[in-house]
Design a protein around this motif. Sequence first.
Motif, PDB file in Angstrom:
ATOM      1  N   ILE A 176       0.801  -1.510   0.028  1.00 61.67           N
ATOM      2  CA  ILE A 176       0.023  -0.043   0.232  1.00 61.67           C
ATOM      3  C   ILE A 176       1.078   0.867  -0.624  1.00 61.67           C
ATOM      4  O   ILE A 176       2.301   1.540   0.467  1.00 61.67           O
ATOM      5  CB  ILE A 176      -1.171   0.272   1.254  1.00 61.67           C
ATOM      6  CG1 ILE A 176      -0.249  -0.158   2.374  1.00 61.67           C
ATOM      7  CG2 ILE A 176      -1.965  -0.817   1.309  1.00 61.67           C
ATOM      8  CD1 ILE A 176      -0.511   0.047   3.683  1.00 61.67           C
ATOM      9  N   ASN A 177       0.253   2.842  -0.707  1.00 60.68           N
ATOM     10  CA  ASN A 177       0.561   3.444  -0.667  1.00 60.68           C
ATOM     11  C   ASN A 177       0.699   4.492   0.971  1.00 60.68           C
ATOM     12  O   ASN A 177       0.029   4.014   1.466  1.00 60.68           O
ATOM     13  CB  ASN A 177       0.348   4.246  -1.972  1.00 60.68           C
ATOM     14  CG  ASN A 177      -0.864   5.130  -1.437  1.00 60.68           C
ATOM     15  OD1 ASN A 177      -1.519   4.892  -0.423  1.00 60.68           O
ATOM     16  ND2 ASN A 177      -1.442   5.332  -2.337  1.00 60.68           N
ATOM     17  N   ILE A 178       1.363   5.004   0.737  1.00 64.03           N
ATOM     18  CA  ILE A 178       1.671   6.793   1.837  1.00 64.03           C
ATOM     19  C   ILE A 178       0.465   7.281   3.391  1.00 64.03           C
ATOM     20  O   ILE A 178       0.221   6.757   3.925  1.00 64.03           O
ATOM     21  CB  ILE A 178       2.295   8.140   1.895  1.00 64.03           C
ATOM     22  CG1 ILE A 178       2.839   8.502   3.381  1.00 64.03           C
ATOM     23  CG2 ILE A 178       2.313   8.809   0.644  1.00 64.03           C
ATOM     24  CD1 ILE A 178       3.629   8.119   4.021  1.00 64.03           C
ATOM     25  N   LYS A 179      -0.370   7.095   1.834  1.00 60.46           N
ATOM     26  CA  LYS A 179      -2.067   7.530   2.354  1.00 60.46           C
ATOM     27  C   LYS A 179      -2.968   6.347   3.011  1.00 60.46           C
ATOM     28  O   LYS A 179      -2.913   6.291   3.566  1.00 60.46           O
ATOM     29  CB  LYS A 179      -2.834   8.637   1.206  1.00 60.46           C
ATOM     30  CG  LYS A 179      -4.011   8.321   1.336  1.00 60.46           C
ATOM     31  CD  LYS A 179      -4.964   9.218   0.205  1.00 60.46           C
ATOM     32  CE  LYS A 179      -6.702   9.260   0.882  1.00 60.46           C
ATOM     33  NZ  LYS A 179      -6.942   9.947  -0.360  1.00 60.46           N
ATOM     34  N   THR A 180      -2.919   5.329   2.287  1.00 65.11           N
ATOM     35  CA  THR A 180      -3.706   4.183   2.974  1.00 65.11           C
ATOM     36  C   THR A 180      -2.176   3.597   4.070  1.00 65.11           C
ATOM     37  O   THR A 180      -3.137   3.592   5.163  1.00 65.11           O
ATOM     38  CB  THR A 180      -3.820   3.130   1.859  1.00 65.11           C
ATOM     39  OG1 THR A 180      -4.205   3.787   0.999  1.00 65.11           O
ATOM     40  CG2 THR A 180      -4.279   2.145   2.610  1.00 65.11           C
ATOM     41  N   LEU A 224      -1.067   6.278   6.435  1.00 64.28           N
ATOM     42  CA  LEU A 224      -1.721   6.338   7.910  1.00 64.28           C
ATOM     43  C   LEU A 224      -2.841   6.110   8.009  1.00 64.28           C
ATOM     44  O   LEU A 224      -3.035   6.108   8.928  1.00 64.28           O
ATOM     45  CB  LEU A 224      -1.731   7.708   7.117  1.00 64.28           C
ATOM     46  CG  LEU A 224      -1.471   8.741   8.204  1.00 64.28           C
ATOM     47  CD1 LEU A 224      -0.339   8.651   9.195  1.00 64.28           C
ATOM     48  CD2 LEU A 224      -1.209  10.668   7.842  1.00 64.28           C
ATOM     49  N   ALA A 225      -3.709   5.934   7.095  1.00 63.69           N
ATOM     50  CA  ALA A 225      -4.871   5.389   7.525  1.00 63.69           C
ATOM     51  C   ALA A 225      -5.175   3.940   8.297  1.00 63.69           C
ATOM     52  O   ALA A 225      -5.977   4.287   9.073  1.00 63.69           O
ATOM     53  CB  ALA A 225      -5.920   5.168   5.977  1.00 63.69           C
ATOM     54  N   VAL A 226      -4.357   3.511   7.459  1.00 65.16           N
ATOM     55  CA  VAL A 226      -4.427   1.742   8.095  1.00 65.16           C
ATOM     56  C   VAL A 226      -4.050   1.850   9.689  1.00 65.16           C
ATOM     57  O   VAL A 226      -3.664   0.770  10.404  1.00 65.16           O
ATOM     58  CB  VAL A 226      -4.248   0.714   7.480  1.00 65.16           C
ATOM     59  CG1 VAL A 226      -5.356   0.621   6.556  1.00 65.16           C
ATOM     60  CG2 VAL A 226      -2.755   0.677   6.753  1.00 65.16           C
ATOM     61  N   SER A 227      -2.306   2.924   9.608  1.00 62.79           N
ATOM     62  CA  SER A 227      -1.714   2.482  10.395  1.00 62.79           C
ATOM     63  C   SER A 227      -0.719   1.599  10.500  1.00 62.79           C
ATOM     64  O   SER A 227      -0.398   1.228  11.540  1.00 62.79           O
ATOM     65  CB  SER A 227      -2.326   2.694  12.116  1.00 62.79           C
ATOM     66  OG  SER A 227      -1.639   3.198  12.937  1.00 62.79           O
ATOM     67  N   CYS A 228       0.034   2.019   9.213  1.00 58.59           N
ATOM     68  CA  CYS A 228       1.003   0.470   8.782  1.00 58.59           C
ATOM     69  C   CYS A 228       2.217   0.476   9.769  1.00 58.59           C
ATOM     70  O   CYS A 228       2.903   1.742   9.378  1.00 58.59           O
ATOM     71  CB  CYS A 228       1.048   0.793   7.396  1.00 58.59           C
ATOM     72  SG  CYS A 228       2.686  -0.857   7.479  1.00 58.59           S
ATOM     73  N   ASN A 229       2.923  -0.096  10.840  1.00 58.11           N
ATOM     74  CA  ASN A 229       4.144   0.218  11.118  1.00 58.11           C
ATOM     75  C   ASN A 229       5.047   0.640  10.401  1.00 58.11           C
ATOM     76  O   ASN A 229       6.222   1.233  10.020  1.00 58.11           O
ATOM     77  CB  ASN A 229       4.050  -1.467  12.085  1.00 58.11           C
ATOM     78  CG  ASN A 229       3.306  -0.628  13.613  1.00 58.11           C
ATOM     79  OD1 ASN A 229       2.538   0.632  13.582  1.00 58.11           O
ATOM     80  ND2 ASN A 229       2.711  -1.426  14.857  1.00 58.11           N
ATOM     81  N   ARG A 230       5.642  -1.021   8.868  1.00 60.82           N
ATOM     82  CA  ARG A 230       6.453  -0.653   8.471  1.00 60.82           C
ATOM     83  C   ARG A 230       6.729   0.245   7.557  1.00 60.82           C
ATOM     84  O   ARG A 230       8.063   0.643   7.664  1.00 60.82           O
ATOM     85  CB  ARG A 230       5.805  -2.086   7.481  1.00 60.82           C
ATOM     86  CG  ARG A 230       7.405  -2.701   6.202  1.00 60.82           C
ATOM     87  CD  ARG A 230       8.027  -2.575   6.858  1.00 60.82           C
ATOM     88  NE  ARG A 230       9.224  -3.841   5.941  1.00 60.82           N
ATOM     89  CZ  ARG A 230       9.539  -4.075   6.603  1.00 60.82           C
ATOM     90  NH1 ARG A 230       9.471  -5.238   6.441  1.00 60.82           N
ATOM     91  NH2 ARG A 230      11.158  -4.180   5.396  1.00 60.82           N
ATOM     92  N   THR A 231       5.895   0.995   7.020  1.00 57.30           N
ATOM     93  CA  THR A 231       5.869   2.011   6.091  1.00 57.30           C
ATOM     94  C   THR A 231       6.669   3.315   7.451  1.00 57.30           C
ATOM     95  O   THR A 231       7.964   3.747   6.896  1.00 57.30           O
ATOM     96  CB  THR A 231       4.712   3.106   5.888  1.00 57.30           C
ATOM     97  OG1 THR A 231       4.289   1.288   5.009  1.00 57.30           O
ATOM     98  CG2 THR A 231       4.647   3.586   4.774  1.00 57.30           C
ATOM     99  N   GLY A 269      -9.416   2.879   7.176  1.00 52.96           N
ATOM    100  CA  GLY A 269      -9.043   3.669   8.316  1.00 52.96           C
ATOM    101  C   GLY A 269      -9.277   2.768   9.604  1.00 52.96           C
ATOM    102  O   GLY A 269     -10.319   2.343   9.148  1.00 52.96           O
ATOM    103  N   THR A 270      -8.433   3.069  10.092  1.00 55.17           N
ATOM    104  CA  THR A 270      -9.059   2.778  11.606  1.00 55.17           C
ATOM    105  C   THR A 270      -9.945   3.905  12.687  1.00 55.17           C
ATOM    106  O   THR A 270     -10.489   3.524  13.729  1.00 55.17           O
ATOM    107  CB  THR A 270      -7.697   3.197  12.587  1.00 55.17           C
ATOM    108  OG1 THR A 270      -6.808   4.326  12.409  1.00 55.17           O
ATOM    109  CG2 THR A 270      -6.382   2.438  12.023  1.00 55.17           C
TER     110      THR A 270
END
Length: 585
Positions: free
Chosen positions: A344-348, A350-357, A502-503
């Motif tokens: 996923i990209n930066i926008k998604t 932040l929406a899902v709060s991906c730790n790896r990104t 989103g979270t």
Amino acid sequence: MKRKRIRLLSIFLLLALFALAGRLMQLQLFQTESYSKHQINLLEESVSQRTQQLVIDEGRGEFLDRNGEPLTYAEKNVLVLFPFLKKMDWPAEKVADILHVPPQTILSKLAEAKGPIIFGGKEPLQLTESQMSDINGLEIQGVFALTKKFKSTQVPASQLIGVTGENTEVFHKRYPDKVKGANQKIGVSGLQESFDEWLVAEEEAKLIYHVDAIGGPLFGVDVKYLAPANPFYPLNVKTTIDARMQKALEEVADTYNIQKGGLLLLDIEKSEIVASVSRPSMKSRDPFSGGATNYMLKALIPGSVFKTVVAAAAMDEGMVDESRLFACDEGIRGAPAEKPHGNINIKTSLAVSCNRTFADLANELTEKDDHLLDEYAEKVGLLGDIAWKGNVFHYESFPQLQVSAGRIFTSETDREDPNLVSLTGIGQKEVRVTPLGMANMMATIARGGEKYQVSAVSAVEYQNGTKMFSFPKQEAKGETITPYTAMKLQQYLRGVVNSPEGTAPYLQTAAYTIAGKTGTAQTGNYRGEETKENELYNKWFAGYFPFENPKYSLVAVNMDVKINEGGIYPIFKDSVDAIYNLEND
């Protein structure tokens, strides 16, 4: 030999006489208002020993909300009775008739009085203006209908306002030129301490009459009213707090039984604190027993809300755009993610709060410049001089608020460890920020990157309401993020609430449209045994609203709760709804 003894005795008596005269001069002439190391005012003490008095107003300045309504006191129309009435024949039935109470009710209260009393005690009977006029029209000596200031038992935004205390030594150290009022209260925390020099009392307003050794009138029944001669003092401090919104958010905090944490609401355009709620509550009788800490100004572990800073830095530095994908099936150390999201990209992210990104981006930023995260935390208004600070009269860089400094790293070596940098990127490890900083960051983003200092006080006013000094809106020093980055962050933060993945979809039903970021921070604390089930977290939501025309930024934090308790979304939503209802009354 006899003559020698007489001479020695004469010299001794003469020295004793000189010592006594010196002592009397010390007491009567030189140290009458500041005797001994305790700075005792002998004149005041002598007066207090031969008088009975009722203080109408302590004389210390007060705090007002943004609309000029009192926060720290209430004025009530009351009936005051002096005890010498017990020995007089006076028309109690006329006063009782005006108050619509039996005469015996008044006489029985008076019979118990050892000094001046307010009729009704702790819950005084409040008089109408007409009743006051009628009672004073009787012209009964020792009977007064007047307006008295009563200290509020529950002060709104109590930790922000702060408390006062009596400390003669500190008072005279702080104000060496003030010889009167050694027992005056001084500010010991919050705004009471910051603005103490303006608030400190010059003189009390009181009713007073002289008594003999057994409490009888010394000069008849002549009661005097003493009050400060200057009508402009004491000064009042006009805060930026909205009393109605403050009350509404305190009710939300108590409804959800926040034990530790609170809510902070900012006016985005004015960069002012509108409401500040900190829990545990302050106990009025024992403020330092656990409720005096203002957690809205304390640096706390933020968790994933900090990812907003990482995103801002990566976009501003040109390291990422929406075409770049991140492997969000993996955690920060390459193991499978607890919640896999694919590439996923930066926008998604932040929406899902991906730790790896954000772990990867934090490492890339630190490799480029190991102080970039610190710099961008300041650029978005999360760290640095957040609260209003400026020159006020003889003060240079006068600070309205004492705010914890916050930090990103604790040592230079931590910046060189990729694992520690990864944890920093997701708001863990040594990252500490204040709720005030979080609210200011959201306000900065909502304004398109414009950064301002936050005020809690708008003016210091004379008693008649004219301003002695106003605190202007001030830009915060230092660089800011670009308008383009701010615009992108606005979209991404809105996606946290309204995108399918989103979270915070719970917040879609709020009365205002919301943009913001979730955070669930591990604290390293446990309730009971050190098991996964007993681990404690700080749960955050920081955001702003309405999204289309931002007016407020709001932070909610519920500290030291288990993963399955203390949900932050209902707290945030109900707070937003309460504000909406007040604005649309």
